[in-house]
Design an enzyme around this catalytic site. Structure first.
Site, PDB file in Angstrom:
ATOM      1  N   GLU A  84       0.601  -5.877  -4.018  1.00  0.00           N
ATOM      2  CA  GLU A  84       0.949  -5.849  -2.596  1.00  0.00           C
ATOM      3  C   GLU A  84      -0.148  -6.464  -1.738  1.00  0.00           C
ATOM      4  O   GLU A  84       0.142  -7.068  -0.691  1.00  0.00           O
ATOM      5  CB  GLU A  84       1.273  -4.417  -2.194  1.00  0.00           C
ATOM      6  CG  GLU A  84       2.616  -3.986  -2.792  1.00  0.00           C
ATOM      7  CD  GLU A  84       2.931  -2.516  -2.663  1.00  0.00           C
ATOM      8  OE1 GLU A  84       4.106  -2.173  -2.462  1.00  0.00           O
ATOM      9  OE2 GLU A  84       1.988  -1.684  -2.781  1.00  0.00           O
ATOM     10  N   GLU A  87       6.042   0.752 -10.117  1.00  0.00           N
ATOM     11  CA  GLU A  87       6.255   2.060  -9.499  1.00  0.00           C
ATOM     12  C   GLU A  87       7.495   2.788  -9.997  1.00  0.00           C
ATOM     13  O   GLU A  87       7.477   4.015 -10.192  1.00  0.00           O
ATOM     14  CB  GLU A  87       6.316   1.914  -7.962  1.00  0.00           C
ATOM     15  CG  GLU A  87       4.961   1.779  -7.288  1.00  0.00           C
ATOM     16  CD  GLU A  87       4.431   0.365  -7.273  1.00  0.00           C
ATOM     17  OE1 GLU A  87       3.488   0.088  -6.526  1.00  0.00           O
ATOM     18  OE2 GLU A  87       4.967  -0.494  -8.023  1.00  0.00           O
TER      19      GLU A  87
END
Length: 255
Positions: free
Chosen positions: A109, A129
């Protein structure tokens, strides 16, 4: 190795920010977040710096959030600014990710918060995730579909499996592939090419590109004009044209 969690150096007009926790695969804790945020604030606030490079020490970009620090109550997010102070509020000046090894979870990210990506051929990108019943809410779910075809973005987000550098380049995420170990130098060279251009024009161009998705078709030309009009009226614009006519390199003043 230095105990500083983030190292910052200047290479001419280019700032190099290095996450410096190689023993933890450059996992992100509160100290890293504060130092990265301070570094990009310096990048934007300096008249001498024109572009930045973000990387990780020890041949690995970042494994994402430090879970041990998280269990101690730390967060690598800066209030109102996102992960390391750049995912919600990226710097005004161009930022290039120089990726070696893995850029995973929050580390990926951070890459998505950068404008351009240079990667070693052995680099991997992933948002695992969902494998822990979590969601890539630090920017990947929002930004991946803007950086690659939606079906490919969904493949990464829904399987949690990593993508190698060759495929990342093929789908448009990576601008330049280099031999392993060469990402930082190649990213600095790319940043120097950007830094040679008019700083007002570079910053305004980035602002238009990042702002445009929120504009309606009816307003986009007027909104663009609001941003670019001051650049066309600037001293630098006159200097650029004068230098071209006089066949010399321009001298930018940032005004």
């Amino acid at each position: 190795m230095s105990e500083q969690p983030v190292l910052v150096e200047r290479r001419g007009a280019v700032q190099v920010i290095t996450i410096n926790r190689p023993q933890a695969k450059n996992a992100l804790d509160a100290a890293v977040a504060r130092d990265v945020a301070a570094a990009v604030d310096e990048l934007d606030g300096s008249d001498d710096l024109r572009a930045g490079v973000l990387t990780g020490a020890g041949g690995f970009f970042s494994a994402g959030m430090d879970l041990k620090a998280f269990l101690r109550g730390e967060t690598p997010a800066i209030e109102g600014r996102g992960l390391c102070g750049i995912t919600k509020t990226p710097p005004r000046k161009p930022l290039i990710a120089a990726v070696e090894g893995g850029a995973l979870a929050g580390g990926f990210e951070l890459v998505l918060a950068c404008d351009l990506v240079v990667a070693g051929r052995g680099a991997r990108f992933g948002v695992p995730e969902v494998k822990r019943s979590l969601i890539a809410a630090g920017g990947a779910a929002l930004l991946l579909p803007q950086r690659m075809p939606r079906a490919v973005a969904l493949e990464l987000l829904l399987t949690g499996d990593p993508m190698d550098a060759e495929r990342a380049a093929a789908v448009g995420l990576v601008n330049q592939l280099v031999d392993d170990g060469g990402a930082v130098d190649a990213a600095v060279a790319l940043a120097e090419r950007i830094a040679a251009n008019g700083p007002l024009a570079v910053a305004a161009t980035k602002q238009v590109v990042l702002s445009m998705p929120s504009w309606t078709p009816e307003e986009m030309w007027d909104r663009q004009d609001e941003i670019v009009r001051p650049v066309f009226a600037s001293e630098d614009a006159r200097e650029g044209s004068t230098a071209f006519a006089e066949r010399r390199e321009p001298v930018w003043r940032g005004r």
